[in-house]
Scaffold this motif. Structure first.
Motif, PDB file in Angstrom:
ATOM      1  N   GLU A 176       1.572   6.914 -10.707  1.00 49.83           N
ATOM      2  CA  GLU A 176       0.916   5.597 -10.651  1.00 49.83           C
ATOM      3  C   GLU A 176       0.343   5.329  -9.269  1.00 49.83           C
ATOM      4  O   GLU A 176       0.902   5.776  -8.255  1.00 49.83           O
ATOM      5  N   ILE A 177      -0.754   4.548  -9.248  1.00 49.72           N
ATOM      6  CA  ILE A 177      -1.399   4.247  -7.961  1.00 49.72           C
ATOM      7  C   ILE A 177      -0.846   2.930  -7.415  1.00 49.72           C
ATOM      8  O   ILE A 177      -0.833   1.912  -8.125  1.00 49.72           O
ATOM      9  N   LEU A 178      -0.383   2.964  -6.172  1.00 47.43           N
ATOM     10  CA  LEU A 178       0.038   1.734  -5.487  1.00 47.43           C
ATOM     11  C   LEU A 178      -1.195   1.195  -4.763  1.00 47.43           C
ATOM     12  O   LEU A 178      -1.716   1.846  -3.847  1.00 47.43           O
ATOM     13  N   ASN A 179      -1.673   0.013  -5.182  1.00 50.63           N
ATOM     14  CA  ASN A 179      -2.874  -0.567  -4.561  1.00 50.63           C
ATOM     15  C   ASN A 179      -2.461  -1.540  -3.471  1.00 50.63           C
ATOM     16  O   ASN A 179      -2.419  -2.742  -3.682  1.00 50.63           O
ATOM     17  N   GLY A 180      -2.160  -1.011  -2.311  1.00 46.73           N
ATOM     18  CA  GLY A 180      -1.620  -1.884  -1.256  1.00 46.73           C
ATOM     19  C   GLY A 180      -2.547  -2.056  -0.070  1.00 46.73           C
ATOM     20  O   GLY A 180      -2.100  -2.508   0.991  1.00 46.73           O
ATOM     21  N   LEU A 181      -3.823  -1.710  -0.214  1.00 51.89           N
ATOM     22  CA  LEU A 181      -4.734  -1.891   0.930  1.00 51.89           C
ATOM     23  C   LEU A 181      -4.934  -3.384   1.135  1.00 51.89           C
ATOM     24  O   LEU A 181      -5.159  -4.119   0.181  1.00 51.89           O
ATOM     25  N   SER A 182      -4.856  -3.813   2.391  1.00 54.15           N
ATOM     26  CA  SER A 182      -4.948  -5.244   2.629  1.00 54.15           C
ATOM     27  C   SER A 182      -5.276  -5.503   4.088  1.00 54.15           C
ATOM     28  O   SER A 182      -4.752  -4.828   4.971  1.00 54.15           O
ATOM     29  N   PRO A 183      -6.120  -6.498   4.348  1.00 50.87           N
ATOM     30  CA  PRO A 183      -6.378  -6.850   5.753  1.00 50.87           C
ATOM     31  C   PRO A 183      -5.392  -7.897   6.274  1.00 50.87           C
ATOM     32  O   PRO A 183      -5.490  -8.336   7.410  1.00 50.87           O
ATOM     33  N   LEU A 184      -4.418  -8.301   5.422  1.00 52.83           N
ATOM     34  CA  LEU A 184      -3.551  -9.426   5.797  1.00 52.83           C
ATOM     35  C   LEU A 184      -2.561  -9.035   6.884  1.00 52.83           C
ATOM     36  O   LEU A 184      -1.961  -7.968   6.848  1.00 52.83           O
ATOM     37  N   ARG A 185      -2.413  -9.928   7.835  1.00 50.51           N
ATOM     38  CA  ARG A 185      -1.416  -9.721   8.879  1.00 50.51           C
ATOM     39  C   ARG A 185      -0.103 -10.417   8.545  1.00 50.51           C
ATOM     40  O   ARG A 185       0.920 -10.165   9.165  1.00 50.51           O
ATOM     41  N   LYS A 186      -0.138 -11.323   7.598  1.00 51.98           N
ATOM     42  CA  LYS A 186       1.097 -11.967   7.134  1.00 51.98           C
ATOM     43  C   LYS A 186       1.110 -11.861   5.614  1.00 51.98           C
ATOM     44  O   LYS A 186       0.148 -12.266   4.952  1.00 51.98           O
ATOM     45  N   ASN A 187       2.185 -11.324   5.062  1.00 46.59           N
ATOM     46  CA  ASN A 187       2.229 -11.111   3.616  1.00 46.59           C
ATOM     47  C   ASN A 187       3.674 -10.867   3.194  1.00 46.59           C
ATOM     48  O   ASN A 187       4.064  -9.760   2.848  1.00 46.59           O
ATOM     49  N   ASN A 188       4.477 -11.921   3.227  1.00 47.92           N
ATOM     50  CA  ASN A 188       5.908 -11.773   2.911  1.00 47.92           C
ATOM     51  C   ASN A 188       6.139 -11.962   1.424  1.00 47.92           C
ATOM     52  O   ASN A 188       6.570 -13.018   0.970  1.00 47.92           O
ATOM     53  N   THR A 189       5.827 -10.937   0.646  1.00 42.92           N
ATOM     54  CA  THR A 189       5.913 -11.079  -0.808  1.00 42.92           C
ATOM     55  C   THR A 189       6.775  -9.963  -1.412  1.00 42.92           C
ATOM     56  O   THR A 189       6.314  -9.187  -2.236  1.00 42.92           O
ATOM     57  N   GLY A 190       8.004  -9.906  -0.952  1.00 45.36           N
ATOM     58  CA  GLY A 190       8.919  -8.915  -1.534  1.00 45.36           C
ATOM     59  C   GLY A 190       9.062  -7.687  -0.658  1.00 45.36           C
ATOM     60  O   GLY A 190       8.681  -7.702   0.514  1.00 45.36           O
ATOM     61  N   TYR A 191       9.622  -6.652  -1.239  1.00 44.27           N
ATOM     62  CA  TYR A 191       9.912  -5.442  -0.455  1.00 44.27           C
ATOM     63  C   TYR A 191       8.631  -4.875   0.145  1.00 44.27           C
ATOM     64  O   TYR A 191       7.570  -4.896  -0.487  1.00 44.27           O
ATOM     65  N   ASP A 192       8.742  -4.329   1.357  1.00 42.79           N
ATOM     66  CA  ASP A 192       7.581  -3.783   2.049  1.00 42.79           C
ATOM     67  C   ASP A 192       7.473  -2.285   1.729  1.00 42.79           C
ATOM     68  O   ASP A 192       8.023  -1.446   2.438  1.00 42.79           O
ATOM     69  N   ILE A 193       6.782  -1.990   0.636  1.00 45.85           N
ATOM     70  CA  ILE A 193       6.727  -0.595   0.155  1.00 45.85           C
ATOM     71  C   ILE A 193       5.959   0.289   1.142  1.00 45.85           C
ATOM     72  O   ILE A 193       6.273   1.463   1.311  1.00 45.85           O
ATOM     73  N   LYS A 194       4.930  -0.311   1.789  1.00 46.35           N
ATOM     74  CA  LYS A 194       4.148   0.532   2.719  1.00 46.35           C
ATOM     75  C   LYS A 194       5.043   1.092   3.822  1.00 46.35           C
ATOM     76  O   LYS A 194       4.906   2.242   4.226  1.00 46.35           O
ATOM     77  N   ASN A 195       6.007   0.264   4.241  1.00 45.82           N
ATOM     78  CA  ASN A 195       6.876   0.748   5.324  1.00 45.82           C
ATOM     79  C   ASN A 195       7.912   1.759   4.841  1.00 45.82           C
ATOM     80  O   ASN A 195       8.541   2.421   5.652  1.00 45.82           O
ATOM     81  N   LEU A 196       8.089   1.878   3.509  1.00 48.30           N
ATOM     82  CA  LEU A 196       8.921   2.977   2.984  1.00 48.30           C
ATOM     83  C   LEU A 196       8.124   4.279   3.026  1.00 48.30           C
ATOM     84  O   LEU A 196       8.655   5.341   3.338  1.00 48.30           O
ATOM     85  N   LEU A 197       6.831   4.166   2.708  1.00 48.24           N
ATOM     86  CA  LEU A 197       5.993   5.378   2.669  1.00 48.24           C
ATOM     87  C   LEU A 197       5.683   5.874   4.079  1.00 48.24           C
ATOM     88  O   LEU A 197       5.581   7.081   4.314  1.00 48.24           O
ATOM     89  N   ILE A 198       5.543   4.926   5.031  1.00 47.48           N
ATOM     90  CA  ILE A 198       5.281   5.332   6.420  1.00 47.48           C
ATOM     91  C   ILE A 198       6.562   5.966   6.966  1.00 47.48           C
ATOM     92  O   ILE A 198       7.641   5.382   6.879  1.00 47.48           O
ATOM     93  N   GLY A 199       6.430   7.182   7.476  1.00 45.49           N
ATOM     94  CA  GLY A 199       7.605   7.876   8.013  1.00 45.49           C
ATOM     95  C   GLY A 199       8.415   8.614   6.953  1.00 45.49           C
ATOM     96  O   GLY A 199       9.437   9.207   7.275  1.00 45.49           O
ATOM     97  N   ALA A 200       7.953   8.602   5.685  1.00 43.04           N
ATOM     98  CA  ALA A 200       8.709   9.288   4.615  1.00 43.04           C
ATOM     99  C   ALA A 200       8.390  10.778   4.571  1.00 43.04           C
ATOM    100  O   ALA A 200       9.002  11.520   3.799  1.00 43.04           O
ATOM    101  N   GLU A 201       7.433  11.218   5.351  1.00 46.08           N
ATOM    102  CA  GLU A 201       7.086  12.644   5.452  1.00 46.08           C
ATOM    103  C   GLU A 201       6.789  13.273   4.085  1.00 46.08           C
ATOM    104  O   GLU A 201       7.201  14.407   3.805  1.00 46.08           O
ATOM    105  N   GLY A 202       6.110  12.511   3.252  1.00 39.92           N
ATOM    106  CA  GLY A 202       5.663  13.055   1.973  1.00 39.92           C
ATOM    107  C   GLY A 202       6.767  13.203   0.943  1.00 39.92           C
ATOM    108  O   GLY A 202       6.591  13.887  -0.054  1.00 39.92           O
TER     109      GLY A 202
END
Ligand SMILES: Cc1cc2nc3c(=O)[nH]c(=O)nc-3n(C[C@H](O)[C@H](O)[C@H](O)COP(=O)(O)OP(=O)(O)OC[C@H]3O[C@@H](n4cnc5c(N)ncnc54)[C@H](O)[C@@H]3O)c2cc1C
Length: 472
Positions: A176-202
């Motif tokens: 499935e595609i995670l559509n998380g592209l966003s220009p927002l600097r504030k977006n407190n809407t649940g778990y931060d999935i992007k920060n799970l993928l960052i540093g996950a080394e694939g």
């Protein structure tokens, strides 16, 4: 590498489409420093996110391992599949569009395969700055940078890659595609999935694009090379400069005399700014988005530093050419190290308060194994990040010390742990440091990591063997 079932290979090639697959090259299967060799023979190179998603779905159905690969510059063998594993390399080399640059949102959206230097150049063309900067920037990809949460030389001012990301588009392990592209600097809407993928080394999916933060471009800068008496003096200098120059400081790098000797030996064409090579020196860079007469500020601050015996001298760049010469010294150090051939390379971080004591203690500890071992200790000292690399004596080779590698590793890592540091500051875990993560990682953190991996990738198809112990 064992071969793929014929039908599966046929399906994957059909999904990848024309030009969408190739045989693996030497670069794909060899780790940068030549310490690991992998086996995947088929490289899939989707042109779009949708094609990548279709490929991942088919792999998920067949429970076929996927090893994401970007620029192959990673230093912990994250993209090197083990030789006896069936699987495919999923390359981002054709995901190379910069989809958007928006000056008002201060945002750039790049596909994962865009080379870091091209992201920087696209920002510069709009009179903006993307500040991530590292010596591999001409070959590493932005997807690889996110996946390793790369650091580099400007972390002191702008943070790690994680701090430069606004949103992520990714293919999750079920396709499935995670559509998380966003220009927002504030977006407190649940778990931060992007920060799970960052540093996950694939290990949790394939990043296909990212929205990146842009900053005002640098209008005034100043670079200096300063010999210092010791790492402790370097840190005292940093503290003084931070009081005087505050956020103008964008880089503060430590160079050892050993590193400069390696440069003389292997890159004699590089102009050495100071001769003979000082035992320790720092590269300081100041930058400002407005004209602030930084050269004058640097001259004044460094004159005071000389008077306080914090530095022995200072070479302040007078032109762009001189600035590049200073940086070229710093950036050629990893290349010279590669030519010399290290026995063990450490990428560690320590609390700044412990860093000088660490160097003082670790050098004799390593030289207990052989008093002639050479140590090149350098790096992003302003972030507490040292590259502490151990080399054989002049007339010997690294392979002569293979039997002592494990003991040297343990001696240094035990010391790092004792001093409250990390066994991997910026390069990640990959396949190289899985056992260190098990040994030094917090047990609860390891349990949580294993649970996240199981929840998102129940069949363990994404980058098996990297980061998470395969037995977990
Ligand atoms: C000379 C030199 C200097 C370096 N300096 C630094 C430095 O200062 N700071 C620093 O942090 N690193 C540094 N590195 C290490 C390296 O450049 C970084 O780790 C870089 O971020 C890796 O990017 P890459 O595209 O080459 O990724 P790769 O090496 O191809 O992959 C790295 C890892 O990320 C995964 N991956 C790659 N792309 C994706 C994707 N799109 N989605 C999901 N997973 C993916 C791979 O599976 C692998 O686990 C240096 C390397 C060299 C050779």
């Amino acid at each position: 590498m064992t071969t793929l079932p014929t039908q599966l290979q046929h399906d994957l090639q059909a999904l990848a489409g024309e030009g969408g697959y190739r045989d693996a090259t030497e670069r794909d299967v060899t780790e940068m420093r030549g310490r690991y060799r992998g086996g995947s023979t088929l490289v899939l190179r989707p042109k779009t996110t949708e094609i990548a998603a279709a490929i991942v779905s088919r792999c998920a159905e067949a429970q076929l391992p996927i090893i994401p690969i970007g620029g192959a510059t990673g230093l912990v063998a994250g993209h090197i599949a083990s030789e006896n594993q069936t699987g495919v390399l999923l390359s981002t080399e054709r995901l190379v569009n910069i989809r958007e640059i928006n000056s008002t949102d201060r945002q750039l959206v790049a596909e994962a395969g865009v080379i870091l230097a091209n992201v920087q150049a696209a920002a510069t063309a709009k009179d903006l700055l993307f500040p991530l900067s590292l010596a591999a920037e001409g070959s590493c990809t932005i997807g690889g940078n996110l996946s390793t949460n790369a650091g580099g030389v400007q972390v002191l001012r702008y943070g790690n890659t994680r701090d430069l990301v606004l949103g992520v588009e990714a293919i999750m392990p079920n396709g499935e595609i995670l559509n998380g592209l966003s220009p927002l600097r504030k977006n407190n809407t649940g778990y931060d999935i992007k920060n799970l993928l960052i540093g996950a080394e694939g290990t949790l999916g394939l990043i296909t694009a990212a929205s990146l933060k842009l900053y005002p471009s640098i209008k005034d800068s100043c670079t200096a090379l300063c010999p210092v008496a010791s790492p402790a003096a370097a840190l005292a200098l940093l503290s003084q400069l931070q009081h005087e120059l505050g956020e103008f400081i964008s880089a503060f790098e430590l160079i050892s005399g050993q590193g400069l000797h390696f440069l003389r030996e292997h890159f004699p064409q590089l102009p050495q700014a100071i001769s003979p090579p000082p035992e320790w020196s720092v590269v300081l860079e100041l930058g400002s988005s407005a004209e602030n007469e930084l050269k004058k500020l640097a001259e004044s601050a460094l004159t005071k530093a000389i008077q306080k015996d914090l530095i022995l001298d200072a070479v302040i760049s007078q032109s762009e050419t001189q600035r590049q010469q200073i940086w070229s010294l710093r950036e050629h150090i990893p290349l010279a190290n590669k030519k010399v051939g290290a026995i063990v390379s450490f990428d560690i971080s320590l609390p700044l308060s412990k860093l000088a004591l660490f160097i003082k203690t670790a050098v004799p500890k390593v030289q207990d194994f052989d008093g002639n071992l050479r140590i090149n200790c350098f790096g992003h000292v302003g972030d507490g990040n040292l590259h502490f690399n151990v080399f054989p004596p002049i007339d010997k080779l690294a392979c002569n010390y293979r039997s002592q590698q494990t003991e040297i590793r343990s001696a240094v890592y035990d010391l790092v742990q004792k001093m409250g540091g990390s066994f991997s500051a910026e390069h990640g875990v990959g396949r190289d440091k899985v056992s260190e993560l098990l040994q030094y990682g917090d047990p609860t953190k390891l349990e949580v990591m294993a649970s996240i991996k199981k929840a998102l990738d129940p069949n363990g198809i994404f980058n098996p063997g990297a980061v998470i112990d395969p037995r977990k």
